[in-house]
Design an enzyme around this catalytic site. Structure first.
Site, PDB file in Angstrom:
ATOM      1  N   CYS B  85       0.804  -1.259   0.014  1.00  0.00           N
ATOM      2  CA  CYS B  85       0.083  -0.030  -0.105  1.00  0.00           C
ATOM      3  C   CYS B  85       0.987   1.264  -0.052  1.00  0.00           C
ATOM      4  O   CYS B  85       1.567   1.702  -0.874  1.00  0.00           O
ATOM      5  CB  CYS B  85      -1.027  -0.017   0.900  1.00  0.00           C
ATOM      6  SG  CYS B  85      -2.385   0.982   0.964  1.00  0.00           S
ATOM      7  N   HIS B 194      -3.522  -5.792   1.360  1.00  0.00           N
ATOM      8  CA  HIS B 194      -2.593  -5.674   2.610  1.00  0.00           C
ATOM      9  C   HIS B 194      -2.446  -7.415   2.936  1.00  0.00           C
ATOM     10  O   HIS B 194      -3.468  -7.994   3.769  1.00  0.00           O
ATOM     11  CB  HIS B 194      -3.421  -5.210   3.464  1.00  0.00           C
ATOM     12  CG  HIS B 194      -2.982  -3.724   3.629  1.00  0.00           C
ATOM     13  ND1 HIS B 194      -2.220  -3.033   4.203  1.00  0.00           N
ATOM     14  CD2 HIS B 194      -3.616  -2.746   2.640  1.00  0.00           C
ATOM     15  CE1 HIS B 194      -2.039  -1.671   4.080  1.00  0.00           C
ATOM     16  NE2 HIS B 194      -3.212  -1.474   3.073  1.00  0.00           N
ATOM     17  N   GLU B 196      -0.679  -8.679   4.899  1.00  0.00           N
ATOM     18  CA  GLU B 196      -0.566  -8.926   6.605  1.00  0.00           C
ATOM     19  C   GLU B 196      -1.550  -8.711   7.585  1.00  0.00           C
ATOM     20  O   GLU B 196      -1.467  -9.018   8.571  1.00  0.00           O
ATOM     21  CB  GLU B 196       0.512  -7.590   6.877  1.00  0.00           C
ATOM     22  CG  GLU B 196      -0.260  -6.382   7.363  1.00  0.00           C
ATOM     23  CD  GLU B 196      -0.419  -5.550   6.339  1.00  0.00           C
ATOM     24  OE1 GLU B 196      -0.424  -6.141   4.781  1.00  0.00           O
ATOM     25  OE2 GLU B 196      -0.406  -4.196   6.200  1.00  0.00           O
TER      26      GLU B 196
END
Lengths: 82, 231
Positions: B85, B194, B196
């Site tokens: 991002c 994302h 994560e």
């Protein structure tokens, strides 16, 4: 105050969502003859002394390499106001 | 294996990235933007957020930070780097990846679980995926519209450097539905969504099996650990 003024605009062929939103609002407010809006940036570099040719040269380099991104923007003017 | 995570002023997802590295079996190493010491890490993650308040352009000021300058130098020598991002925005502003990212076409911030296709499974961060594997990880951005010149797009497609492509919906107006890219060598990967945030059952996207059970992001970090073991 002596300064260098850098003016940056989004590239012509790219959508400028900010300009589009403002254009829509202007139309709503009755400005029927405004056919489009594009919004750029004016960046002022201030000096405590006179601006030299070298300063201008450096500013042009920074305008191209850091203050703008040539993938999405154009530097339209770098001018001195002493 | 030690994977560094850089924190800039305004970074939000550094802790999540560190947690993802831990869950994948690595050792996360917090790195600070103003420090040019990368602490001999084996790989680096540039996390999401709003570095320097997105001032000037998203990622532009972070691209000039002392820690980033070291990352650029080491990335050119092969250090695995993942930009997520805002981290992806830092990578394009650093010229480690080509093109640019602009405000979403529809002008709204978007937050959704996003389906992607993994088109290149030869990179340091995707080697555990099948080619063309479909994955779902969260996407949340305001300026995720990928743009590049026609010549750059042609080069990226011909050299198989589009790593992730949006499936079913193009959430931000990205050209060629591009969600993520790699460099020529395959050690640098950047993407808007994302990974994560999809690493632990109970906290990821919904799947047909169970609510919040999606952990498709974990393989990103496991891939990096595998790439490091093999190198």
């Amino acid at each position: 105050m002596p300064k260098i003024i850098v003016e940056i605009m989004p590239k012509q062929d790219l959508l400028d969502p900010q300009g589009k939103a403002v254009a829509n609002a202007l139309t709503r407010m009755g400005n029927k003859d405004i056919s489009g809006v594009r919004i750029g940036k004016r960046i002022e570099l201030h000096f405590d002394r006179e601006v030299t040719d070298k300063d201008l040269e450096d500013a042009k380099k920074q305008a191209k390499e850091f203050l703008s991104n040539d993938v999405i923007e154009d530097v339209v003017a770098v001018t001195v106001e002493n | 294996m030690r994977i560094g995570v850089i924190t800039y002023p305004g970074t939000l997802d550094d802790r999540d990235a560190e947690r993802a590295i831990r869950l994948a079996g690595g050792t996360p190493v917090p790195l600070w933007h103003a420090d040019d010491d990368l602490k001999k890490v084996d790989a680096v993650v540039l996390p999401g957020g709003f570095s320097y308040g997105d001032y000037l352009r998203c990622g532009a000021i972070a691209a000039k930070a002392p820690a980033t300058k070291e990352v650029i130098k080491k990335a050119q020598q092969g250090l695995p780097v993942l930009g997520i991002c805002n981290g992806f925005q830092v990578l394009v502003e650093s010229h480690l990846l080509p093109g640019g990212l602009i405000r979403n076409e529809h002008q709204h911030f978007i937050c959704r679980d996003q389906k992607l296709k993994v088109e290149n499974n030869q990179t340091a961060w995707t080697n555990l995926f099948e080619k063309d594997e479909e994955i779902t990880i969260p996407l949340k951005n305001g300026e995720g519209g990928y743009i590049a010149t026609q010549d750059t797009l042609k080069m990226l497609e011909e050299e198989n450097r589009v790593v992730f492509r949006y499936l079913e919906i193009n959430p931000n107006g990205s050209m060629n539905d591009i969600a993520g890219l790699t460099n020529e060598r395959g050690n640098v990967v950047g993407l808007m969504p994302h990974p994560e945030h999809a690493v632990e059952p109970g906290f990821g996207p919904d799947t047909p099996v169970a609510t919040r059970s999606g952990i498709d992001g974990l393989k990103f970090f496991q891939s990096a650990l595998k790439a490091l073991v093999n190198s």
